[in-house]
Motif scaffolding. Structure first.
Motif, mmCIF file in Angstrom:
data_model
loop_
_atom_site.group_PDB
_atom_site.id
_atom_site.type_symbol
_atom_site.label_atom_id
_atom_site.label_comp_id
_atom_site.label_asym_id
_atom_site.label_seq_id
_atom_site.Cartn_x
_atom_site.Cartn_y
_atom_site.Cartn_z
ATOM 1 N N LYS A 199 37.638 26.632 44.456
ATOM 2 C CA LYS A 199 38.608 26.797 43.372
ATOM 3 C C LYS A 199 37.929 26.890 42.009
ATOM 4 C CE LYS A 199 42.402 24.392 45.735
ATOM 5 N NZ LYS A 199 43.310 23.216 45.690
ATOM 6 N N ALA A 200 36.706 26.381 41.906
ATOM 7 C CA ALA A 200 35.982 26.435 40.629
ATOM 8 C C ALA A 200 35.579 27.856 40.268
ATOM 9 C CB ALA A 200 34.737 25.550 40.696
ATOM 10 N N PHE A 201 35.716 28.794 41.214
ATOM 11 C CA PHE A 201 35.366 30.193 40.961
ATOM 12 C C PHE A 201 36.605 31.075 40.831
ATOM 13 C CE2 PHE A 201 31.998 28.259 43.568
ATOM 14 C CZ PHE A 201 30.933 28.385 42.692
ATOM 15 N N ASP A 202 37.775 30.471 40.837
ATOM 16 C CA ASP A 202 39.037 31.210 40.759
ATOM 17 C C ASP A 202 39.591 31.106 39.338
ATOM 18 O OD1 ASP A 202 41.501 32.370 41.006
ATOM 19 O OD2 ASP A 202 42.209 31.074 42.627
ATOM 20 N N PHE A 203 39.564 32.219 38.609
ATOM 21 C CA PHE A 203 39.964 32.192 37.200
ATOM 22 C C PHE A 203 41.227 33.000 36.922
ATOM 23 C CE2 PHE A 203 35.418 31.310 37.219
ATOM 24 C CZ PHE A 203 35.358 30.184 36.411
ATOM 25 N N LYS A 204 42.006 33.293 37.963
ATOM 26 C CA LYS A 204 43.174 34.156 37.747
ATOM 27 C C LYS A 204 44.199 33.525 36.809
ATOM 28 C CE LYS A 204 45.582 32.751 42.047
ATOM 29 N NZ LYS A 204 44.478 31.938 42.612
ATOM 30 N N PHE A 205 44.222 32.198 36.730
ATOM 31 C CA PHE A 205 45.180 31.549 35.837
ATOM 32 C C PHE A 205 44.793 31.703 34.361
ATOM 33 C CE2 PHE A 205 45.581 29.185 39.881
ATOM 34 C CZ PHE A 205 46.906 29.482 40.148
ATOM 35 N N GLY A 206 43.598 32.223 34.112
ATOM 36 C CA GLY A 206 43.178 32.439 32.736
ATOM 37 C C GLY A 206 43.496 33.821 32.205
ATOM 38 N N LYS A 208 41.944 25.272 31.813
ATOM 39 C CA LYS A 208 40.876 24.474 32.402
ATOM 40 C C LYS A 208 40.805 24.696 33.910
ATOM 41 C CE LYS A 208 39.920 22.394 28.497
ATOM 42 N NZ LYS A 208 38.672 22.651 27.782
ATOM 43 N N ILE A 209 39.618 24.945 34.416
ATOM 44 C CA ILE A 209 39.383 25.072 35.848
ATOM 45 C C ILE A 209 38.531 23.886 36.269
ATOM 46 C CG2 ILE A 209 38.503 26.530 37.698
ATOM 47 C CD1 ILE A 209 40.776 27.789 36.153
ATOM 48 N N LYS A 210 39.054 23.063 37.158
ATOM 49 C CA LYS A 210 38.341 21.846 37.546
ATOM 50 C C LYS A 210 37.070 22.175 38.316
ATOM 51 C CE LYS A 210 38.881 17.164 38.843
ATOM 52 N NZ LYS A 210 39.737 16.028 38.639
ATOM 53 N N ALA A 211 36.003 21.493 37.987
ATOM 54 C CA ALA A 211 34.734 21.642 38.689
ATOM 55 C C ALA A 211 34.331 20.296 39.265
ATOM 56 C CB ALA A 211 33.657 22.163 37.730
ATOM 57 N N THR A 212 33.481 20.314 40.275
ATOM 58 C CA THR A 212 33.164 19.070 40.973
ATOM 59 C C THR A 212 32.268 18.143 40.174
ATOM 60 O OG1 THR A 212 31.290 20.151 42.057
ATOM 61 C CG2 THR A 212 33.380 20.135 43.243
ATOM 62 N N TRP A 213 31.480 18.683 39.229
ATOM 63 C CA TRP A 213 30.515 17.835 38.554
ATOM 64 C C TRP A 213 31.034 17.281 37.220
ATOM 65 C CZ3 TRP A 213 29.567 23.034 39.529
ATOM 66 C CH2 TRP A 213 29.766 23.888 38.450
ATOM 67 N N CYS A 214 32.301 17.582 36.894
ATOM 68 C CA CYS A 214 32.854 17.033 35.654
ATOM 69 C C CYS A 214 34.365 16.912 35.812
ATOM 70 C CB CYS A 214 32.502 17.903 34.453
ATOM 71 S SG CYS A 214 33.082 19.606 34.586
ATOM 72 N N PHE A 248 21.860 26.513 50.557
ATOM 73 C CA PHE A 248 22.507 25.270 50.156
ATOM 74 C C PHE A 248 23.379 24.664 51.244
ATOM 75 C CE2 PHE A 248 22.707 27.566 45.804
ATOM 76 C CZ PHE A 248 21.347 27.421 45.666
ATOM 77 N N VAL A 249 23.396 25.279 52.412
ATOM 78 C CA VAL A 249 24.256 24.797 53.490
ATOM 79 C C VAL A 249 23.921 23.339 53.822
ATOM 80 C CG1 VAL A 249 24.893 25.078 55.908
ATOM 81 C CG2 VAL A 249 24.558 27.087 54.469
ATOM 82 N N GLY A 250 24.936 22.491 53.777
ATOM 83 C CA GLY A 250 24.759 21.086 54.111
ATOM 84 C C GLY A 250 24.215 20.229 52.982
ATOM 85 N N ALA A 251 23.950 20.852 51.827
ATOM 86 C CA ALA A 251 23.358 20.093 50.719
ATOM 87 C C ALA A 251 24.390 19.557 49.734
ATOM 88 C CB ALA A 251 22.349 20.957 49.972
ATOM 89 N N SER A 252 25.620 20.013 49.819
ATOM 90 C CA SER A 252 26.703 19.538 48.942
ATOM 91 C C SER A 252 26.365 19.692 47.461
ATOM 92 C CB SER A 252 27.040 18.069 49.253
ATOM 93 O OG SER A 252 27.446 17.922 50.592
ATOM 94 N N VAL A 253 25.820 20.832 47.095
ATOM 95 C CA VAL A 253 25.458 21.050 45.692
ATOM 96 C C VAL A 253 26.401 22.042 45.008
ATOM 97 C CG1 VAL A 253 23.015 20.527 46.014
ATOM 98 C CG2 VAL A 253 23.820 22.877 46.320
ATOM 99 N N LEU A 254 27.296 22.657 45.771
ATOM 100 C CA LEU A 254 28.205 23.648 45.200
ATOM 101 C C LEU A 254 29.573 23.037 44.951
ATOM 102 C CD1 LEU A 254 27.389 26.815 47.346
ATOM 103 C CD2 LEU A 254 26.583 26.260 45.041
ATOM 104 N N PRO A 255 30.273 23.501 43.913
ATOM 105 C CA PRO A 255 31.628 23.012 43.654
ATOM 106 C C PRO A 255 32.605 23.601 44.665
ATOM 107 C CG PRO A 255 31.112 24.783 42.143
ATOM 108 C CD PRO A 255 29.849 24.487 42.901
ATOM 109 N N ASP A 256 33.821 23.086 44.646
ATOM 110 C CA ASP A 256 34.882 23.637 45.480
ATOM 111 C C ASP A 256 35.101 25.098 45.118
ATOM 112 O OD1 ASP A 256 37.972 24.231 45.907
ATOM 113 O OD2 ASP A 256 37.424 22.591 47.254
#
Length: 205
Positions: free
Chosen positions: A129-136, A160-166, A119-127
């Motif tokens: 931070k979208a994989f960091d759930f320690k606040f939950g 809520k954990i912010k994701a790039t597609w929503c 996926f390198v260079g394709a901009s299909v992955l979220p930031d």
């Protein structure tokens, strides 16, 4: 019938025929349920690797990633990896790790890192931070905390954990006196078992 699904239709609908186990939870129970969950996360991510490895060239791969179908598929795989990240966070926070679970986490991370190389260079992955759930992570085992803890991953369903597609993270659902992150529940009933687990927060010392 609930129509809640993962993006891209990778995970199907949750219907009322699904049941929830409501047993006393022991340390072995966490290991058993999470091993099943993580093993299926790993298998699906590994299958994605196989699919992208079969693509003949990088240009074709880029075309797939830019297509609406390809983008939806990646979004679904991302959500599956996020389920694994939630479980991993709870395991470490509550000191419920075991050697088999640790091995599965290593297998998942290896498969995920291999997959994201496509996926390198394709901009299909979220930031990231979208994989960091320690606040939950829940810091209380009160009845209120037990109700807010996802029956699959034990993390707070209201964080809520912010994701790039929503604009906000995925929705939650209430079923059989328990609450769940929608992706956790949908992944479970479609890829693990038709019976939802009702894991409870372990007693905090």
């Amino acid at each position: 019938m609930s129509q809640t699904t993962l993006p891209g239709g990778v995970i199907k609908t949750l219907v009322d025929k699904y049941n929830i186990t409501d047993e006393i939870v022991t340390s072995d129970r966490y290991s058993y349920e999470w091993e099943r969950c993580l093993d299926n996360c790993w298998r699906m991510i590994k299958d994605s690797n196989t699919i992208f490895n079969s693509i003949s060239s990088s240009s074709v791969c880029n075309e797939v990633l830019k297509s609406s179908q390809g983008s939806s598929y990646i979004t679904g795989i991302v959500e599956i990896y996020r389920v694994a990240c939630r479980v991993m966070t709870a395991m470490k926070a509550h000191n419920l790790t075991t050697p088999p679970l640790e091995r599965l986490l290593k297998d998942i991370d290896l498969a995920w890192n291999n997959l994201t190389a496509f996926f390198v260079g394709a901009s299909v992955l979220p930031d990231i931070k979208a994989f960091d759930f320690k606040f939950g992570v829940m810091k209380s085992d009160s009845e209120e905390a037990q109700f807010n803890a996802c029956g699959v991953c034990l993390l707070n369903v209201d964080v809520k954990i912010k994701a790039t597609w929503c604009d906000e993270d995925v929705t939650k659902l209430t079923y059989g006196r328990r609450q769940y992150h929608a992706p956790c529940a949908n992944f479970w009933v479609n890829c693990v078992d038709s019976t939802l687990p009702g894991l409870r927060l372990p007693e905090l010392l």
